[in-house]
Design an enzyme around this catalytic site. Structure first.
Site, PDB file in Angstrom:
ATOM      1  N   ASP A  31       7.010 -34.194 -28.038  1.00 53.08           N
ATOM      2  CA  ASP A  31       7.063 -34.492 -29.463  1.00 53.08           C
ATOM      3  C   ASP A  31       6.618 -35.921 -29.764  1.00 53.08           C
ATOM      4  O   ASP A  31       7.461 -36.756 -30.126  1.00 53.08           O
ATOM      5  CB  ASP A  31       8.495 -34.268 -29.965  1.00 53.08           C
ATOM      6  CG  ASP A  31       8.587 -34.284 -31.472  1.00 53.08           C
ATOM      7  OD1 ASP A  31       7.539 -34.244 -32.124  1.00 53.08           O
ATOM      8  OD2 ASP A  31       9.712 -34.338 -31.992  1.00 53.08           O
ATOM      9  N   GLU A  33      13.420 -25.400 -34.539  1.00 52.53           N
ATOM     10  CA  GLU A  33      14.364 -26.328 -35.168  1.00 52.53           C
ATOM     11  C   GLU A  33      15.019 -25.709 -36.402  1.00 52.53           C
ATOM     12  O   GLU A  33      15.077 -26.310 -37.463  1.00 52.53           O
ATOM     13  CB  GLU A  33      13.652 -27.643 -35.507  1.00 52.53           C
ATOM     14  CG  GLU A  33      13.056 -28.299 -34.266  1.00 52.53           C
ATOM     15  CD  GLU A  33      12.409 -29.658 -34.498  1.00 52.53           C
ATOM     16  OE1 GLU A  33      12.021 -29.956 -35.632  1.00 52.53           O
ATOM     17  OE2 GLU A  33      12.316 -30.416 -33.515  1.00 52.53           O
ATOM     18  N   GLU A  92       6.592 -41.912 -35.853  1.00 51.11           N
ATOM     19  CA  GLU A  92       8.013 -41.579 -35.674  1.00 51.11           C
ATOM     20  C   GLU A  92       8.622 -42.221 -34.426  1.00 51.11           C
ATOM     21  O   GLU A  92       9.708 -42.794 -34.483  1.00 51.11           O
ATOM     22  CB  GLU A  92       8.160 -40.051 -35.610  1.00 51.11           C
ATOM     23  CG  GLU A  92       9.573 -39.582 -35.391  1.00 51.11           C
ATOM     24  CD  GLU A  92       9.684 -38.055 -35.421  1.00 51.11           C
ATOM     25  OE1 GLU A  92       8.676 -37.373 -35.684  1.00 51.11           O
ATOM     26  OE2 GLU A  92      10.804 -37.555 -35.185  1.00 51.11           O
TER      27      GLU A  92
HETATM   28  C1  GCV Z   1       8.944 -31.752 -39.521  1.00 44.42           C
HETATM   29  C2  GCV Z   1      10.132 -33.532 -34.739  1.00 44.42           C
HETATM   30  C3  GCV Z   1      10.535 -34.344 -35.934  1.00 44.42           C
HETATM   31  C4  GCV Z   1      10.874 -33.461 -37.115  1.00 44.42           C
HETATM   32  C5  GCV Z   1       9.664 -32.573 -37.403  1.00 44.42           C
HETATM   33  C6  GCV Z   1       9.340 -31.772 -36.151  1.00 44.42           C
HETATM   34  C7  GCV Z   1       8.105 -30.910 -36.328  1.00 44.42           C
HETATM   35  O1  GCV Z   1      11.229 -32.833 -34.237  1.00 44.42           O
HETATM   36  O2  GCV Z   1      11.609 -35.180 -35.594  1.00 44.42           O
HETATM   37  O3  GCV Z   1      11.185 -34.272 -38.198  1.00 44.42           O
HETATM   38  O4  GCV Z   1       9.897 -31.726 -38.492  1.00 44.42           O
HETATM   39  O5  GCV Z   1       9.097 -32.659 -35.093  1.00 44.42           O
HETATM   40  O6  GCV Z   1       7.054 -31.351 -35.902  1.00 44.42           O
HETATM   41  O7  GCV Z   1       8.206 -29.839 -36.873  1.00 44.42           O
END
Ligand code: GCV
Length: 676
Positions: free
Chosen positions: A354, A275, A382
């Site tokens: 995720d 990411e 989340e």
């Molecule tokens: C901390 C998901 C979440 C992100 C998070 C990522 C991760 O994509 O939406 O906010 O980033 O996981 O676990 O690194």
């Protein structure tokens, strides 16, 4: 302002002779092996003082390192049944003993003893021995240094504000609470390390890190930090290539500097090549190259590198039928099995995607026999209602732990405890759900996930129900104080709360994305329904619904994800006869008229579960209402407000999902309910 979570000690009612006897016994405490300079000893004593003063109106009389034959006796002892951080609590003729092999164990035993007093389980034949199942029991905070929290749903950070660290009485309350459930490691900053957080490991913050580390150590907790893999680039080097000597030396020097200032730092947590975060891939190096370089730099100080396996290409073209985000973790890491240094632990999200409401267990558990592994779950909800919907996750974590990987017939719990492969660097981590809200977790019922994660990571054999019961009793029922459990209708309170908690995840799943497909959330914020939100974005998480079918073929003839499991599990998931239905659309592309074991078509199942889910929320809300006047008013009101929202929002989920499939298929609900 903050509350004391489940450590909300109150005056105990002493109704009968046996309760009065306990109070008399506990008026004397003898702490053997007491070391006045040892913060753990001081904190154990303080904890007993604080609790007993609240329970009985006066502190106990403490004596140290003397022979005593009655009272509460604490002792460090060596025997075969007590391991590192374990404890034994038992009664004897004139009192109770708490024994442990080390001071952390004695602290856990003390907290448990205080719980037993509060939940009425300190019987005259009590005898409880526990040794932790997982070496590392960790919280990952995604707190940013300006003070916000990534995926934080309970206020701002209590570790950081305006790019500075905050250390105050709330820090101590935090340490007490998480230690009381067995947590022994915390990462205080977000894995996305940006801005000032890159400089957390620098002169700017060393003295605060040391202060914090000392406080945490006093409760048996190690401090870890997330680091920016590309930090050398911000410090004058033109590369972060892990195989370049100058880079390795830079990290060696950095670690030397860090440990000079913060000698007890546990180590680093690293998110690399994911990411947008930098990592070894930039230099055509492997994840092992990156992790090992850091591991060698930190090893002289006993530090650990926790390296996340959340590495995937987040720009997947929908036309590319072979690239599958679910495959990525295994594809990148599996071939590196056995190549990691001993002080590297791979931290693996529970599922291959995720933290969706339902995912299969990652094939990396059982897929890397020669590598240290730990589990990452997310109690920050989340994708499971963001602490506005009640969603007690411990029943799901139990399913994950019980998953048979078929690697030596080990369950996931066997692997991440380290026992299946004889590893000492292993464990469980949870992305934390805490913030600076008064009740720490926004939704008071979300607190059960924090309490529960700690308890479960210490003892993976506990049942989700027992954990819920004890939390409810401590936080809701015993906290009222002075009146007996019967008088305050304690059983009604705990039964009601446990019932809500235990139903909450299945209910949430019913009105969410169906049958394991996931991702029907508003992109970015990940809250509320948006069936096609990710479908037409380039993020690569598609459900591929059309007017006839939905789901992804992940068998050998599809993306091949299922082949990453051991044969038994590949077969289980690949066959329509054996694939668990809750994961059907994760593994298979299916027509809406496919008939499930219940006799319902997939489409009718979607309609039914979404109506049921929303109805169940109304019932949960009504059952919460029945507690009015019985529990603390503030807790009652806060939770009621959240339920008001959940009732409305679950209907929105129901209607958006149902009308989506109604309009795709043109097929009516058999029961004639309203579809938009
Ligand atoms: C901390 C998901 C979440 C992100 C998070 C990522 C991760 O994509 O939406 O906010 O980033 O996981 O676990 O690194």
């Amino acid at each position: 302002m903050y509350n004391s979570l489940w450590l909300n000690y109150k005056k105990l009612s002493l109704l009968d002779e046996s309760e009065q006897r306990i109070a008399d016994i506990l008026s004397n405490v003898c702490f053997n092996s007491y070391e006045a300079e040892n913060p753990l000893c001081v904190n154990i004593k303080n904890e007993i003082d604080t609790a007993f003063e609240a329970f009985f109106g006066k502190k106990p009389i403490f004596s140290y390192n003397v022979e005593m034959t009655s009272g509460l006796l604490l002792n460090i002892i060596k025997n075969d049944s007590l391991l590192k951080e374990g404890y034994r609590i038992f009664s004897f003729e004139n009192g109770y003993k708490i024994e442990a092999a080390d001071y952390s164990g004695l602290l856990y035993g003390t907290f448990r003893f205080l719980e037993l007093v509060r939940i009425g389980k300190l019987t005259s034949d009590v005898d409880e021995t526990k040794n932790p199942d997982n070496p590392l029991r960790m919280l990952n905070h995604w707190d940013n240094m300006p003070g916000d929290i990534e995926r934080g749903y309970s206020g701002n950070s209590f570790f950081f504000e305006d790019n500075k660290m905050m250390i105050n009485d709330r820090t101590v309350m935090y340490a007490r609470a998480v230690a009381s459930v067995g947590i022994n490691a915390v990462v205080i900053n977000n894995v996305n390390v940006k801005g000032e957080a890159s400089y957390l490991i620098s002169d700017r913050h060393y003295s605060d890190l040391k202060k914090l580390s000392d406080i945490l150590n006093g409760y048996g907790i190690s401090l870890f930090v997330s680091i920016n893999y590309a930090l050398p680039l911000e410090n004058g080097l033109d590369s972060a290539d892990p195989l370049k000597e100058e880079v390795a030396n830079w990290w060696k020097n950095k670690c030397e500097e860090i440990y000079k200032n913060v000698p007890n730092l546990g180590g680093f947590l690293v998110k690399a090549d994911s990411e947008g975060r930098p990592g070894p891939f930039t230099y055509q190096r492997t994840q092992a190259d990156g992790a090992n370089m850091l591991a060698r730099a930190i090893a002289p100080y006993g530090g650990i590198i926790i390296w996340r396996c959340f590495v995937y290409n987040c720009r997947q073209d929908w036309r590319d039928l072979k690239t599958d985000r679910a495959r990525a973790g295994y594809d990148y890491f599996h071939s590196l099995d056995g190549e990691f240094e001993e002080n590297v632990i791979l931290q693996i999200k529970n599922g291959p995607m995720d933290f969706q409401v339902r995912e299969p267990v990652s094939p990396l558990f059982g897929g890397m026999e020669h590598t240290n592994e730990m589990l990452e779950v997310q109690i920050a909800q989340e994708y499971t209602g963001q602490q506005r919907h009640v969603c007690y996750l411990i029943p799901w974590f139990k399913e994950i732990l019980n998953f048979n990987t078929h690697m030596k017939e080990a369950t996931a719990a066997d692997i991440l405890s380290g026992r299946a492969m004889g590893k000492k660097n292993a464990g469980m981590a949870a992305v934390s759900n805490t913030g600076d809200d008064l009740n720490w977790t926004g939704h008071d019922l979300a607190m059960a996930n924090l309490y529960g994660f700690g308890k479960l990571s210490y003892d993976t054999s506990l049942s989700a129900e027992d954990i819920a019961y004890e939390w409810a009793r401590l936080y809701m029922a015993s906290a009222i104080g002075e009146k007996s459990f019967e008088e305050i209708k304690g059983k009604v309170i705990t039964d009601t709360v446990v019932d809500i908690l235990m139903k909450s995840w299945p209910t949430y799943e019913k009105y969410n994305a169906p049958l394991g497909i996931g991702w029907m959330v508003v992109p970015g914020i990940h809250y509320g329904p948006d069936v096609d939100g990710y479908e037409y974005s380039m993020w690569g998480t598609y459900h591929k619904a059309d007017c006839k079918a939905i789901g992804i073929d992940r068998t050998a003839s599809g993306t091949g994800y299922a082949t990453q499991y051991k044969k038994e599990n590949e077969d289980l998931y690949s066959s329509l006869d054996t694939c668990p239905e809750e994961l059907l659309l994760f593994f298979h592309r299916m027509p809406y008229n496919y008939v499930l074991k219940s006799g319902k078509t997939i489409l009718q199942y979607i309609y039914d579960t979404h109506f049921e889910g929303a109805e169940e929320v109304e019932k949960m809300s009504a059952s919460w209402d029945s507690l009015r006047g019985m529990i603390d008013e503030d807790i009652f009101e806060r939770v009621s407000k959240r339920f008001e929202h959940q009732v409305i929002h679950s209907k929105e989920w129901r209607d958006v999902i149902n009308s989506y499939f109604y309009r795709k298929t043109g097929i009516e609900d058999e029961k004639g309910r309203k579809l938009y």
